[in-house]
Design a protein around this motif. Structure first.
Motif, PDB file in Angstrom:
ATOM      1  N   ARG A  83       0.827  -1.208   0.000  1.00 40.37           N
ATOM      2  CA  ARG A  83       0.000   0.000   0.000  1.00 40.37           C
ATOM      3  C   ARG A  83       0.856   1.252   0.000  1.00 40.37           C
ATOM      4  N   GLU A  84       1.888   1.287   0.840  1.00 38.64           N
ATOM      5  CA  GLU A  84       2.798   2.442   0.860  1.00 38.64           C
ATOM      6  C   GLU A  84       3.492   2.602  -0.490  1.00 38.64           C
ATOM      7  N   GLY A  85       3.850   1.481  -1.099  1.00 39.37           N
ATOM      8  CA  GLY A  85       4.508   1.537  -2.404  1.00 39.37           C
ATOM      9  C   GLY A  85       3.607   2.112  -3.485  1.00 39.37           C
ATOM     10  N   LEU A  86       2.340   1.697  -3.480  1.00 35.92           N
ATOM     11  CA  LEU A  86       1.388   2.235  -4.463  1.00 35.92           C
ATOM     12  C   LEU A  86       1.207   3.729  -4.281  1.00 35.92           C
ATOM     13  N   ASP A 136      -1.602  -3.798 -10.167  1.00 37.00           N
ATOM     14  CA  ASP A 136      -2.242  -2.541  -9.742  1.00 37.00           C
ATOM     15  C   ASP A 136      -1.473  -1.339 -10.272  1.00 37.00           C
ATOM     16  N   LEU A 137      -0.138  -1.397 -10.213  1.00 36.10           N
ATOM     17  CA  LEU A 137       0.683  -0.293 -10.737  1.00 36.10           C
ATOM     18  C   LEU A 137       0.431  -0.089 -12.230  1.00 36.10           C
ATOM     19  N   ILE A 138       0.398  -1.176 -12.987  1.00 37.58           N
ATOM     20  CA  ILE A 138       0.165  -1.090 -14.432  1.00 37.58           C
ATOM     21  C   ILE A 138      -1.237  -0.559 -14.709  1.00 37.58           C
ATOM     22  N   ALA A 139      -2.230  -1.041 -13.937  1.00 34.42           N
ATOM     23  CA  ALA A 139      -3.613  -0.595 -14.120  1.00 34.42           C
ATOM     24  C   ALA A 139      -3.769   0.898 -13.835  1.00 34.42           C
ATOM     25  N   ARG A 140      -2.940   1.425 -12.927  1.00 34.75           N
ATOM     26  CA  ARG A 140      -3.014   2.850 -12.583  1.00 34.75           C
ATOM     27  C   ARG A 140      -2.207   3.728 -13.543  1.00 34.75           C
ATOM     28  N   GLY A 141      -1.631   3.110 -14.565  1.00 32.08           N
ATOM     29  CA  GLY A 141      -0.929   3.892 -15.592  1.00 32.08           C
ATOM     30  C   GLY A 141       0.527   4.142 -15.318  1.00 32.08           C
ATOM     31  N   CYS A 142       1.136   3.340 -14.449  1.00 31.91           N
ATOM     32  CA  CYS A 142       2.571   3.503 -14.184  1.00 31.91           C
ATOM     33  C   CYS A 142       3.363   3.157 -15.447  1.00 31.91           C
ATOM     34  N   LEU A 143       4.172   4.094 -15.923  1.00 33.87           N
ATOM     35  CA  LEU A 143       4.899   3.907 -17.183  1.00 33.87           C
ATOM     36  C   LEU A 143       6.370   3.570 -16.990  1.00 33.87           C
ATOM     37  N   CYS A 144       6.890   3.738 -15.774  1.00 37.24           N
ATOM     38  CA  CYS A 144       8.317   3.481 -15.571  1.00 37.24           C
ATOM     39  C   CYS A 144       8.575   1.976 -15.493  1.00 37.24           C
ATOM     40  N   PRO A 145       9.801   1.530 -15.755  1.00 35.30           N
ATOM     41  CA  PRO A 145      10.112   0.100 -15.661  1.00 35.30           C
ATOM     42  C   PRO A 145      10.005  -0.394 -14.220  1.00 35.30           C
ATOM     43  N   ILE A 146       9.480  -1.611 -14.077  1.00 40.49           N
ATOM     44  CA  ILE A 146       9.343  -2.238 -12.752  1.00 40.49           C
ATOM     45  C   ILE A 146      10.182  -3.519 -12.752  1.00 40.49           C
ATOM     46  N   VAL A 147      11.139  -3.607 -11.830  1.00 39.88           N
ATOM     47  CA  VAL A 147      12.015  -4.779 -11.735  1.00 39.88           C
ATOM     48  C   VAL A 147      11.613  -5.579 -10.503  1.00 39.88           C
ATOM     49  N   ILE A 148      11.415  -6.873 -10.677  1.00 38.71           N
ATOM     50  CA  ILE A 148      11.009  -7.758  -9.593  1.00 38.71           C
ATOM     51  C   ILE A 148      12.245  -8.268  -8.851  1.00 38.71           C
ATOM     52  N   MET A 149      12.183  -8.186  -7.505  1.00 40.83           N
ATOM     53  CA  MET A 149      13.241  -8.763  -6.659  1.00 40.83           C
ATOM     54  C   MET A 149      12.675 -10.040  -6.038  1.00 40.83           C
ATOM     55  N   THR A 150      13.412 -11.127  -6.162  1.00 36.39           N
ATOM     56  CA  THR A 150      12.869 -12.409  -5.722  1.00 36.39           C
ATOM     57  C   THR A 150      13.952 -13.320  -5.184  1.00 36.39           C
ATOM     58  N   ALA A 151      13.536 -14.276  -4.346  1.00 37.58           N
ATOM     59  CA  ALA A 151      14.465 -15.310  -3.878  1.00 37.58           C
ATOM     60  C   ALA A 151      14.675 -16.314  -5.004  1.00 37.58           C
ATOM     61  N   TYR A 152      15.761 -17.083  -4.907  1.00 40.18           N
ATOM     62  CA  TYR A 152      16.131 -18.005  -5.987  1.00 40.18           C
ATOM     63  C   TYR A 152      15.009 -18.975  -6.330  1.00 40.18           C
ATOM     64  N   GLY A 153      14.285 -19.475  -5.331  1.00 44.50           N
ATOM     65  CA  GLY A 153      13.250 -20.471  -5.579  1.00 44.50           C
ATOM     66  C   GLY A 153      11.998 -19.922  -6.221  1.00 44.50           C
ATOM     67  N   GLU A 154      11.921 -18.580  -6.421  1.00 45.01           N
ATOM     68  CA  GLU A 154      10.704 -17.965  -6.959  1.00 45.01           C
ATOM     69  C   GLU A 154      10.889 -17.463  -8.393  1.00 45.01           C
ATOM     70  N   VAL A 155      11.872 -18.003  -9.077  1.00 43.83           N
ATOM     71  CA  VAL A 155      12.185 -17.531 -10.427  1.00 43.83           C
ATOM     72  C   VAL A 155      10.994 -17.710 -11.372  1.00 43.83           C
ATOM     73  N   LYS A 156      10.280 -18.826 -11.263  1.00 39.64           N
ATOM     74  CA  LYS A 156       9.115 -19.052 -12.136  1.00 39.64           C
ATOM     75  C   LYS A 156       8.066 -17.961 -11.964  1.00 39.64           C
ATOM     76  N   THR A 157       7.871 -17.546 -10.711  1.00 40.59           N
ATOM     77  CA  THR A 157       6.916 -16.462 -10.438  1.00 40.59           C
ATOM     78  C   THR A 157       7.417 -15.152 -11.026  1.00 40.59           C
ATOM     79  N   ALA A 158       8.729 -14.932 -10.966  1.00 39.41           N
ATOM     80  CA  ALA A 158       9.317 -13.714 -11.540  1.00 39.41           C
ATOM     81  C   ALA A 158       9.127 -13.682 -13.046  1.00 39.41           C
ATOM     82  N   VAL A 159       9.291 -14.830 -13.693  1.00 41.54           N
ATOM     83  CA  VAL A 159       9.065 -14.914 -15.147  1.00 41.54           C
ATOM     84  C   VAL A 159       7.604 -14.611 -15.464  1.00 41.54           C
TER      85      VAL A 159
END
Length: 462
Positions: A35-38, A66-89
């Motif tokens: 919520r703070e991030g949005l 939610d960020l994309i739906a609100r019209g955020c145009l800047c690049p968004i990079v996902i930070m993830t643990a090694y075991g969550e790579v599939k979710t990152a993809v």
């Protein structure tokens, strides 16, 4: 102002790490919940968002959506643990720019952040340029005071929103491509490509490969697949300039593409669907060409669902002083010089000239004056010689003077024709010299088709 990076992660040491590495060059903001991030992303003008997949109040994927739906145009990079790579993809398929696994490799992190910010800058520049083009070619920003042009713009505004094919008719130099761009940038396709092709400038043997593209190995020299103009225009508008110059052999192929919205690449084994709007232009009387058998009737009806005609400059003389001043101002700004003024006699002279080259010719004359005139006032004597010297006023008669008198047994019309041919020969030679005998560029510079230029080169033995 420094570029901003927003970190959305509930681990305080992650925000600390970013400030340590990037704080000297960028402003680093942080938020510990989704919520703070949005709220921060909407409140601040951020250039890059680093988003963790696991947040205390939300799933990172949901925040991304939610960020994309609100019209955020800047690049968004996902930070993830090694075991969550599939979710990152999966996040990248949703719209994330990239992902990086924890714990971070410092050099990899630096490279990723720099490349993402570079992408952000390029995206902003593309958006800015796109808005500039929309403003530049909006009909309200095209310089005119002519009622005829106002009526034309009213039609353009009504037809732009549809996908209906438009044929723009008018003499060379009247601004047909500007009208085509106005239609494109006023349409729902404005964020997609506007792809012009000059049908007269390409040799017949290259026309098919340029329009439809080719596969690797389709012919000698085809080392890799090349998309054609119709593919490049996918989602946008293709502009067939000088469509009346299309060879008869190509016309049924163009007709099929327009009807079926599919193309066959040279050497291809399957059809490629394409989505485009077609806008065409011609300085020829196409209905007359149809009657002569030089243009297919079915193709004419396909491209001319809405035919519009751009009036020549001599039929809207009220635009001459307005356009002249506009071009002088444009060139003065470009050259960082004071804007010169045209005196009343010079304006009267411009108004009395028939402008066979239309707006293009007027623009060229104003460019010449802006370069060669040192004073603040442009007078009649400063204009090119053919404006005020009667022996050079033959250009007026290119529009249809058939009168003749005799001088030493030679008709005045014949004398004028001979003088005009000499001027024309000189202009063509100068254009060829200017572009190192590149006939396509010389033809564009002269405002004629490549085939017309070739005919005149043969005629004058150049």
């Amino acid at each position: 102002m420094k570029e901003r990076i927003l970190i959305i992660d509930d681990e305080p040491n992650i925000a600390w790490l970013f400030r340590e590495i990037f704080g000297a060059s960028y402003e680093v903001l942080s938020a510990e919940t989704g919520r703070e991030g949005l709220d921060a992303a909407m409140h601040y003008d951020v250039d890059l968002i680093m988003l963790d997949l696991r947040l205390p109040d939300a799933n990172g994927l949901d925040i991304l959506k939610d960020l994309i739906a609100r019209g955020c145009l800047c690049p968004i990079v996902i930070m993830t643990a090694y075991g969550e790579v599939k979710t990152a993809v999966k996040a990248m398929k949703t719209g994330a720019h990239d992902y990086i696994t924890k714990p971070f490799d410092t050099e990899e992190l630096k490279f990723l952040v720099e490349s993402a910010l570079k992408y952000s800058r390029l995206s902003m520049e593309v958006t800015r340029l796109r808005h500039e083009l929309e403003d530049k070619y909006h009909v309200k920003n095209i310089v005119t005071v002519s009622p005829k042009m106002m009526e034309l713009f009213s039609v353009i505004e009504r037809i732009s929103a549809s996908d209906v094919p438009v044929l723009i008719q008018g003499e060379s130099g009247t601004g047909k491509e500007i009208i085509a761009k106005s239609i494109h940038y006023g349409s729902p396709r404005k964020n997609k490509p506007f792809v012009p092709i000059n049908c007269a400038a390409l040799p017949e043997n290259l026309l098919e490969s340029e329009l439809f593209g080719y596969e690797q190995g389709a012919f000698s020299g085809a080392h890799k697949r090349k998309p054609g103009k119709f593919e490049l225009a996918n989602g946008g508008t293709i502009f067939l300039d000088e469509v009346g110059e299309l060879p008869l052999s190509m016309q049924p192929k163009i007709l099929r593409v327009l009807e079926e919205k599919e193309i066959d690449r040279l050497g291809g084994t399957h059809r490629v669907p394409v989505d485009f709007r077609v806008v065409s232009a011609s300085n020829k009387n196409l209905p007359g060409e149809v009657l002569k058998g030089a243009f297919r009737q079915d193709l004419y009806f396909r491209i001319a669902v809405i035919p519009i005609t751009v009036p020549p400059l001599r039929e809207r003389k009220e635009d001459i002083p307005v356009l002249a001043k506009h071009f002088l101002r444009e060139y003065a700004v470009e050259q960082k010089k004071p804007v010169p003024e045209l005196d009343d006699e010079a304006i009267s002279t411009l108004l009395s000239y028939p402008w066979p080259g239309n707006v293009r010719e007027l623009k060229n004359v104003m460019q010449q004056l802006s370069l060669l005139c040192d004073g603040k006032i442009i007078r009649k004597k400063d204009l090119p010689v053919f404006f005020y010297d009667p022996q050079f006023r033959l250009i007026e008669n290119r529009t249809g003077d058939t009168g003749a008198s005799t001088t030493d047994g030679v008709g005045l019309k014949e004398l004028k024709d001979q003088a005009w041919e000499e001027i024309e020969r000189h202009e063509i030679q100068e254009a060829l010299n200017l572009f190192d005998n590149n006939r396509t560029r010389a033809a564009e510079y002269l405002g004629i088709s490549r085939r017309t230029l070739q005919t005149k080169i043969k005629k004058y033995g150049l």
